[in-house]
Design a protein around this motif. Structure first.
Motif, PDB file in Angstrom:
ATOM      1  N   LEU A  42       0.830  -1.157  -0.051  1.00  0.00           N
ATOM      2  CA  LEU A  42      -0.080  -0.390  -0.349  1.00  0.00           C
ATOM      3  C   LEU A  42       1.120   1.842  -0.105  1.00  0.00           C
ATOM      4  N   LEU A  83       8.539 -12.602  14.634  1.00  0.00           N
ATOM      5  CA  LEU A  83       7.218 -12.734  14.079  1.00  0.00           C
ATOM      6  C   LEU A  83       6.367 -13.069  13.194  1.00  0.00           C
ATOM      7  N   THR A 105       3.354 -17.815  13.915  1.00  0.00           N
ATOM      8  CA  THR A 105       2.484 -18.677  15.027  1.00  0.00           C
ATOM      9  C   THR A 105       1.217 -18.837  14.713  1.00  0.00           C
ATOM     10  N   GLY A 161       1.044  -5.375  15.920  1.00  0.00           N
ATOM     11  CA  GLY A 161       0.731  -4.878  15.013  1.00  0.00           C
ATOM     12  C   GLY A 161      -0.202  -3.683  14.502  1.00  0.00           C
ATOM     13  N   ILE A 214       7.423 -12.070  22.492  1.00  0.00           N
ATOM     14  CA  ILE A 214       6.775 -13.133  21.910  1.00  0.00           C
ATOM     15  C   ILE A 214       5.245 -13.277  22.733  1.00  0.00           C
TER      16      ILE A 214
HETATM   17  C1  LIG Z   1      -6.034  -3.728   3.491  1.00  0.00           C
HETATM   18  C2  LIG Z   1      -5.894  -3.530   5.164  1.00  0.00           C
HETATM   19  C3  LIG Z   1      -6.910  -3.533   5.800  1.00  0.00           C
HETATM   20  C4  LIG Z   1      -5.877  -3.530   7.068  1.00  0.00           C
HETATM   21  N1  LIG Z   1      -7.154  -2.748   8.392  1.00  0.00           N
HETATM   22  C5  LIG Z   1      -6.761  -2.791   9.770  1.00  0.00           C
HETATM   23  C6  LIG Z   1      -7.419  -1.986  10.593  1.00  0.00           C
HETATM   24  O1  LIG Z   1      -8.875  -1.596  10.076  1.00  0.00           O
HETATM   25  N2  LIG Z   1      -6.679  -1.793  11.686  1.00  0.00           N
HETATM   26  C7  LIG Z   1      -5.693  -1.534  11.888  1.00  0.00           C
HETATM   27  O2  LIG Z   1      -5.586  -2.186  13.117  1.00  0.00           O
HETATM   28  N3  LIG Z   1      -5.124  -2.671  11.111  1.00  0.00           N
HETATM   29  C8  LIG Z   1      -5.700  -3.135   9.592  1.00  0.00           C
HETATM   30  N4  LIG Z   1      -4.988  -3.644   9.003  1.00  0.00           N
HETATM   31  C9  LIG Z   1      -3.330  -3.822   9.309  1.00  0.00           C
HETATM   32  C10 LIG Z   1      -3.400  -5.537   9.741  1.00  0.00           C
HETATM   33  O3  LIG Z   1      -4.480  -6.112   9.142  1.00  0.00           O
HETATM   34  C11 LIG Z   1      -4.047  -6.164  11.104  1.00  0.00           C
HETATM   35  O4  LIG Z   1      -3.222  -4.983  12.012  1.00  0.00           O
HETATM   36  C12 LIG Z   1      -3.594  -7.372  11.138  1.00  0.00           C
HETATM   37  O5  LIG Z   1      -4.257  -7.245  12.832  1.00  0.00           O
HETATM   38  C13 LIG Z   1      -2.500  -7.790  11.957  1.00  0.00           C
HETATM   39  O6  LIG Z   1      -2.510  -9.001  12.034  1.00  0.00           O
HETATM   40  P1  LIG Z   1      -1.624 -10.515  10.993  1.00  0.00           P
HETATM   41  O7  LIG Z   1      -1.632 -11.262  12.290  1.00  0.00           O
HETATM   42  O8  LIG Z   1      -1.913  -9.986   9.685  1.00  0.00           O
HETATM   43  O9  LIG Z   1      -0.453 -10.138  11.552  1.00  0.00           O
HETATM   44  P2  LIG Z   1       1.227  -9.778  11.014  1.00  0.00           P
HETATM   45  O10 LIG Z   1       1.025  -9.400   9.668  1.00  0.00           O
HETATM   46  O11 LIG Z   1       1.457 -11.352  10.489  1.00  0.00           O
HETATM   47  O12 LIG Z   1       2.126  -9.279  12.711  1.00  0.00           O
HETATM   48  C14 LIG Z   1       1.690  -8.348  12.310  1.00  0.00           C
HETATM   49  C15 LIG Z   1       3.053  -7.735  13.343  1.00  0.00           C
HETATM   50  O13 LIG Z   1       2.683  -8.743  14.851  1.00  0.00           O
HETATM   51  C16 LIG Z   1       3.719  -9.605  14.958  1.00  0.00           C
HETATM   52  N5  LIG Z   1       3.322 -10.221  15.758  1.00  0.00           N
HETATM   53  C17 LIG Z   1       2.500 -11.040  15.045  1.00  0.00           C
HETATM   54  N6  LIG Z   1       2.781 -12.120  15.674  1.00  0.00           N
HETATM   55  C18 LIG Z   1       3.249 -12.600  17.617  1.00  0.00           C
HETATM   56  C19 LIG Z   1       2.677 -13.426  18.236  1.00  0.00           C
HETATM   57  N7  LIG Z   1       2.862 -14.255  18.499  1.00  0.00           N
HETATM   58  N8  LIG Z   1       3.975 -12.783  19.031  1.00  0.00           N
HETATM   59  C20 LIG Z   1       4.788 -11.251  18.673  1.00  0.00           C
HETATM   60  N9  LIG Z   1       4.759 -10.178  18.074  1.00  0.00           N
HETATM   61  C21 LIG Z   1       4.129 -11.145  16.706  1.00  0.00           C
HETATM   62  C22 LIG Z   1       4.448  -9.701  13.438  1.00  0.00           C
HETATM   63  O14 LIG Z   1       6.010  -9.139  14.120  1.00  0.00           O
HETATM   64  C23 LIG Z   1       4.293  -8.192  12.606  1.00  0.00           C
HETATM   65  O15 LIG Z   1       5.090  -6.835  13.644  1.00  0.00           O
HETATM   66  C24 LIG Z   1      -4.758  -3.740   7.464  1.00  0.00           C
HETATM   67  C25 LIG Z   1      -3.983  -3.804   6.522  1.00  0.00           C
HETATM   68  C26 LIG Z   1      -4.629  -4.038   5.410  1.00  0.00           C
HETATM   69  C27 LIG Z   1      -3.365  -4.632   4.308  1.00  0.00           C
END
Ligand SMILES: Cc1cc2nc3c(=O)[nH]c(=O)nc-3n(C[C@H](O)[C@H](O)[C@H](O)COP(=O)(O)OP(=O)(O)OC[C@H]3O[C@@H](n4cnc5c(N)ncnc54)[C@H](O)[C@@H]3O)c2cc1C
Length: 454
Positions: A42, A83, A105, A161, A214
């Protein structure tokens, strides 16, 4: 500044891979690339900066003992450790800057406890948010907050995140006190330890990109389940739409989500439930059924029309939430790949600020989300605009700040630079305590770059 740890040299990498035997390991092929990426495309500058970044090994952890083993081995081999949940982060949060290990994870998906009296939930980090809501709904409960990536994102990734999302109009930002009640954290040491953190201690790991521990179990409150309705309204112009939104969100009405999309931006998005193209500026809502009458009446009084009403649950097809938050930018970029975005907390009253920014920076398309901040409804802006390079972005940010706008830069790599811009000592202290060798997600916590790895 301390340099980032280096990727492992080929011999050290082979020694690590040897020691990882028996675990679910990927050390080559396209999956290594795929599992090193998230949704940072993005942002054109992040796409450029992170192009060559990838893990040297990916490990999928299927139980707690595997997590512990990987943490100990990364410490022994001084391997950078990043992670990963579902990889939907939009800031490059889970992209490894220094190679090493990406630890997935997402297979850890157990709901550990749901207190029937309070609705407080404890779950493993890999639980998908939609799956949690599927488990909660028959119990009459629901997650308070969830991103627009609810279908795919994990609980651990959201806490580490994410920041906000659907529900932020009632419950504020993820970081607000009360939204995270506790964490279990695994340290990265020779002999990794599990630590139980209460809400106060857990705050330092909330939105710290997995740089300072973690997450192995997460405790959050839930809300009573409600039969929210998706609503779409067309209004003749921006003042009418924003006036209606502000009236609705200060009235005695239950509304869980409200987004404003100006007409030219709404026209770039996919059609929800076959709706015709927007005739005016749009409001997208999740509202309680009891609020429908007052919402329709207040909209009509401003020349607006209710175009769609349907239940949010069960989720089927394209959802209204998938036109909101960062999904708006995602769809806009699919229509025009030159477009990108900014995230900004806007001052009240908002209309004069939007008018001043439009005059100073032509080409902004406004997308606003209504959130609760400090107990009051506020507007967060996610304006969409054509990418014109770093200098133009800096100019836009500067203009926003001169108009009293608090900018969160989604084109920055560190927790601090995409947040409030300042180092949070509690985040850095937690890193020292849980990751003394500074191996977790190196380069993403600016405050920790001053430390010397131990
Ligand atoms: C189209 C789009 C819409 C989105 N809308 C939103 C929204 O409405 N609100 C919002 O807040 N975000 C949004 N996001 C960002 C993201 O989708 C969210 O924050 C989502 O919750 C991330 O979850 P994930 O499992 O994909 O995490 P990841 O992308 O896999 O990881 C996110 C972070 O968490 C860390 N992490 C993952 N697992 C662990 C663990 N077990 N221990 C420690 N650290 C860990 C990773 O290292 C990374 O730094 C959006 C992104 C996109 C592309």
């Amino acid at each position: 500044m301390t340099p980032l740890p280096q990727p492992l040299d080929p011999e050290a990498l082979q020694r690590l891979i040897h020691d990882l035997e028996g675990l679910d390991v990927l050390d080559g092929g396209p999956a290594l690339h795929e599992l090193s990426r998230d949704q940072h495309h993005l942002s054109p500058p992040l796409e450029e900066a992170l192009r060559g970044c990838r893990a040297q090994v990916v490990v999928r952890a299927h139980d707690r003992e595997q997590l512990r083993r990987v943490a100990a081995l990364c410490h022994r081999h001084r391997a950078p450790l990043t992670l990963r949940g579902a990889g939907t982060g939009n800031h490059g949060q889970c992209v490894p800057l220094s190679g090493g290990v990406v630890l997935d994870t997402s297979p850890l998906q157990r709901l550990l406890h749901l207190d029937p009296a309070t609705g407080v939930l404890t779950a493993e980090p890999g639980c998908r948010l939609l799956d949690l809501d599927r488990l909660l709904q028959p119990q009459g409960r629901a997650l308070r907050l969830s991103p627009s990536t609810w279908r795919t994102a994990t609980l651990g990734g959201y806490i580490a995140g994410g920041s906000s999302g659907v529900g932020s109009l009632r419950w504020g930002l993820l970081r607000d006190a009360g939204n995270l009640l506790g964490l279990e954290v695994l340290t990265v040491e020779a002999d990794p330890r599990w630590m139980q953190l209460d809400a106060a201690a857990a705050a330092a790991l909330n939105h710290a990109y997995g740089c300072n521990g973690i997450l192995t179990a997460i405790t959050v409150p839930t809300a009573p389940w409600q039969p929210w309705q998706e609503l779409v309204l067309d209004l003749p112009d921006r003042p009418a739409a924003l006036g209606l939104a502000e009236a609705l969100t200060t009235a005695a009405l239950e509304i869980d989500q409200l987004a404003f999309l100006e007409r030219d931006l709404a026209a770039l998005l996919p059609s929800l439930a076959g709706l015709p193209p927007p005739q005016g500026d749009r409001l997208l809502l999740h509202a309680d059924p009891a609020a429908l009458g007052p919402i329709s009446a207040l909209a009509q009084a401003r020349g607006g029309r209710l175009l769609l009403q349907r239940p949010c649950w069960p989720p089927r097809g394209l959802l209204l939430r998938e036109l909101c938050w960062n999904h708006t930018t995602l769809h806009a970029r699919a229509a025009d790949p030159r477009l990108t975005y900014l995230i900004a907390l806007l001052p009240d009253p908002v209309e004069p600020v939007l008018a001043a920014l439009a005059a100073a920076e032509p080409g902004l398309l406004w997308h606003l989300e209504r959130v609760r901040q400090g107990g009051c409804p506020r507007w967060v802006g996610l304006p969409v605009f054509p990418w014109r390079g770093d200098d133009a972005l800096a100019g836009l940010i500067d203009t926003c700040r001169r108009h009293g706008v608090l900018v969160f830069n989604p084109h920055a790599l560190t927790v601090e630079d995409s947040g409030l811009g300042v180092i949070d000592a509690a985040q850095v202290d937690a890193k020292r305590a849980h990751d003394p060798a500074a191996l977790l997600n190196p380069g993403k916590l600016r405050g920790a770059l001053r430390d010397t790895p131990g």
